[in-house]
Scaffold this active site. Structure first.
Site, PDB file in Angstrom:
ATOM      1  CE  LYS A  67      -9.665 -34.686  -9.009  1.00  0.00           C
ATOM      2  NZ  LYS A  67     -10.762 -34.737  -9.986  1.00  0.00           N
ATOM      3  CG  ASP A  76     -14.219 -30.625  -6.524  1.00  0.00           C
ATOM      4  OD1 ASP A  76     -15.435 -30.381  -6.598  1.00  0.00           O
ATOM      5  OD2 ASP A  76     -13.639 -31.400  -7.302  1.00  0.00           O
ATOM      6  CE1 TYR A 110      -5.582 -41.963  -4.208  1.00  0.00           C
ATOM      7  CE2 TYR A 110      -4.184 -42.610  -6.051  1.00  0.00           C
ATOM      8  CZ  TYR A 110      -5.057 -42.942  -5.024  1.00  0.00           C
ATOM      9  OH  TYR A 110      -5.398 -44.258  -4.813  1.00  0.00           O
ATOM     10  NE  ARG A 160     -10.574 -47.897  -1.768  1.00  0.00           N
ATOM     11  CZ  ARG A 160     -10.560 -46.694  -2.345  1.00  0.00           C
ATOM     12  NH1 ARG A 160      -9.419 -46.200  -2.800  1.00  0.00           N
ATOM     13  NH2 ARG A 160     -11.659 -45.997  -2.456  1.00  0.00           N
ATOM     14  CD  GLN A 205      -7.466 -38.049  -9.725  1.00  0.00           C
ATOM     15  OE1 GLN A 205      -7.890 -37.866 -10.864  1.00  0.00           O
ATOM     16  NE2 GLN A 205      -8.256 -38.129  -8.693  1.00  0.00           N
ATOM     17  CE1 TYR A 258     -14.638 -38.925  -5.617  1.00  0.00           C
ATOM     18  CE2 TYR A 258     -14.501 -40.114  -3.544  1.00  0.00           C
ATOM     19  CZ  TYR A 258     -14.346 -40.083  -4.914  1.00  0.00           C
ATOM     20  OH  TYR A 258     -13.885 -41.197  -5.578  1.00  0.00           O
ATOM     21  CD  GLU A 282     -16.873 -31.502  -9.558  1.00  0.00           C
ATOM     22  OE1 GLU A 282     -17.142 -30.740  -8.594  1.00  0.00           O
ATOM     23  OE2 GLU A 282     -15.732 -31.940  -9.782  1.00  0.00           O
ATOM     24  CG  HIS A 318     -17.437 -40.075  -9.428  1.00  0.00           C
ATOM     25  ND1 HIS A 318     -16.903 -40.323 -10.671  1.00  0.00           N
ATOM     26  CD2 HIS A 318     -16.452 -39.476  -8.702  1.00  0.00           C
ATOM     27  CE1 HIS A 318     -15.645 -39.892 -10.702  1.00  0.00           C
ATOM     28  NE2 HIS A 318     -15.349 -39.377  -9.519  1.00  0.00           N
ATOM     29  CB  THR A 368     -12.010 -25.487 -12.095  1.00  0.00           C
ATOM     30  OG1 THR A 368     -11.113 -26.359 -11.410  1.00  0.00           O
ATOM     31  CG2 THR A 368     -13.435 -25.823 -11.698  1.00  0.00           C
ATOM     32  CD  GLU A 393     -13.401 -35.052 -11.445  1.00  0.00           C
ATOM     33  OE1 GLU A 393     -13.631 -34.080 -10.693  1.00  0.00           O
ATOM     34  OE2 GLU A 393     -12.717 -36.025 -11.115  1.00  0.00           O
ATOM     35  CG  ASP A 406     -12.081 -30.060 -10.597  1.00  0.00           C
ATOM     36  OD1 ASP A 406     -11.426 -29.063 -10.935  1.00  0.00           O
ATOM     37  OD2 ASP A 406     -11.787 -30.763  -9.614  1.00  0.00           O
ATOM     38  CB  THR A 419     -17.654 -36.775 -10.584  1.00  0.00           C
ATOM     39  OG1 THR A 419     -16.377 -36.188 -10.825  1.00  0.00           O
ATOM     40  CG2 THR A 419     -18.212 -37.298 -11.896  1.00  0.00           C
ATOM     41  CD  GLU A 450     -18.084 -42.365 -12.771  1.00  0.00           C
ATOM     42  OE1 GLU A 450     -18.999 -42.887 -12.113  1.00  0.00           O
ATOM     43  OE2 GLU A 450     -18.000 -41.139 -12.978  1.00  0.00           O
ATOM     44  NE  ARG A 508     -10.598 -39.003 -14.166  1.00  0.00           N
ATOM     45  CZ  ARG A 508     -11.383 -38.577 -13.201  1.00  0.00           C
ATOM     46  NH1 ARG A 508     -10.903 -38.436 -11.975  1.00  0.00           N
ATOM     47  NH2 ARG A 508     -12.642 -38.262 -13.441  1.00  0.00           N
TER      48      ARG A 508
END
Length: 432
Positions: free
Chosen positions: A257, A131, A248, A147, A244, A133, A205, A138, A261, A203, A237, A365, A379, A241
């Site tokens: 995850k 997978d 992570y 951040r 995660q 990114y 995708e 996203h 899927t 997600e 996927d 995503t 989101e 959250r």
């Protein structure tokens, strides 16, 4: 990259009446999949309108090249994907001729199966699943939640970011989504706890399958990478959250995850997508150009995927009330992807990693810059701070038990017959 030919002719019609004007599977599409009838053996087929054309039966009737019989007569597409783009194009042209010329009807019609009577299976044996990114909007949106001052890490615009997923839990559309359990830790707690995820998400995708692949220790040049893609599908996927967020760091996604899927059953070929190719989005001023091994002028000109994506939610309460699904988002894949599918393939093999026929690769995503095209609830609900208003006075920040998600996709372009991907669905069940 495959061009436009007679198989894309907007005037071409099929004697399979349900194909003409079909929203997903007109004769200009001809996607491949694996089906069975009445619990029989899985067989490779082609979607044409509301019907499925049995390719093993066509081979047995002498209507296809006999050299294709071993690959098309199996119960998965791995061997066919290994044949490469030349055979894929030849098969498409032959099927288009068989299904458009009324003189072939008598010989071909006995090998059609009503899709309502068929069970769909995974298109191939998935040996590996990776997978990526590449959805920059996203990545930016999620990065801002963690951040705010530095949402994208420095490497994002230089290297297609990816991680290796779990192939064993990839399932075809319709597989129930059993709410996962795992460790989760709230900010105010001193220690984590174990239990069902409270922040289950989806997600949006695209997935694509590897064709011939490469030998261990070799690479795939960017100019040849498009020819290594055997076809595309929808991919969800599913993500927990809260699990995660705790697990992570430092190695990335794991149990949050790999519990499931989901992919759509029909593989849309690169040949079918030829009229819907777009240029890759122009990079903003100040962004670095791709390193030479990731740059190809043809890929920049035609590597974008003009695919309209949609996500719809149907809750248990809405289902009981007879309400239609609520559309959560609509967006365009080409505007969401910072890196092309060819760049993904080239980078994946750039260290000598061997890709194999039937390997599955996810884009990550796909969210657009507009709020109407976001690809996850994380989101849309701003991490749970802005719940979504649904019909029937319901609200959602993340998925509840009984919720059903449906991903769908269509390709539309001037002068071309629209084609679709079918759908990819999953209904959430309580944790065991």
């Amino acid at each position: 990259m495959t061009g436009i030919d007679e198989t894309h002719d907007p005037a071409r019609q099929s004697w399979v009446e349900s194909a003409n004007g079909h929203p997903d599977f007109p004769i200009q599409n001809l996607p491949l999949g694996v089906f069975s009838v009445a619990k029989g053996e899985p067989r490779i087929g082609v979607a044409i309108g509301e019907m499925i054309l049995d390719l093993k039966a066509l081979c047995g009737a002498g209507l296809l090249d006999k050299q294709w019989s071993p690959a098309l007569g199996s119960g998965s597409l791995n061997a066919w994907f290994a044949q490469g783009p030349a055979d894929a194009l030849a098969l498409r042209r032959r099927l288009s001729e068989l299904l458009s010329n009324d003189g072939n009807r008598h010989a071909v019609e006995p090998h059609l199966v009503n899709s309502a009577n068929a069970e769909m299976h995974l298109p191939c044996r998935i040996g590996d699943y990776t997978d990526f990114y590449v959805g920059i909007h996203h990545a930016t949106n999620v990065g801002k939640q963690f951040r705010p001052d530095n949402p994208l890490l420095p490497n994002y615009k230089y290297v297609p970011i990816g991680y290796h997923g779990r192939a064993s839990s990839v399932r075809v559309s319709g597989e129930p989504v059993v709410r996962p359990k795992g460790q989760r830790k709230s900010p105010e707690a001193e220690a984590p706890e174990y239990g069902p995820s409270r922040r289950l998400d989806y997600e949006l995708e695209l997935g694509f399958f590897v064709g011939k692949g490469n030998e261990l220790g070799t690479t795939i040049p960017i100019a040849e990478a498009a020819g290594q893609i055997a076809g595309y599908c929808l991919l969800n996927d599913w993500s927990a959250r809260d699990i995660q967020g705790w697990e992570y760091q430092p190695l990335g996604p794991f149990l949050a995850k790999n519990f499931l899927t989901s992919i759509s059953p029909w593989v849309i070929t690169p040949e079918a997508l030829a009229p819907f190719r777009k240029p890759m989005p122009t990079r903003p001023d100040g962004d670095p150009e791709p390193l030479p091994y990731l740059f190809d002028p043809s890929d920049q000109a035609k590597g974008g995927l003009g695919i309209q994506l949609e996500v719809a939610l149907l809750t248990a309460k809405m289902r009981e009330a007879g309400l239609p699904p609520h559309v959560l988002s609509r967006g365009d894949a080409s505007s969401a992807m910072y890196w092309s599918a060819a760049q993904i393939v080239t980078h994946h093999a750039s260290n000598g990693c061997n890709l194999q026929p039937g390997d599955l690769i996810g884009t990550g995503t796909l969210s657009t810059a507009q709020s109407t095209g976001l690809g996850s609830l994380m989101e849309i609900s701003a991490g749970g701070k802005a719940p979504i208003e649904l019909p029937g006075a319901e609200k959602r920040s993340f998925l509840d038990d009984g919720d059903e998600l449906t991903l769908s996709a269509r390709c539309v372009a001037e002068g071309a017959v629209p084609i679709g991907f079918g759908s990819c669905t999953g209904r959430v069940l309580p944790a065991t």
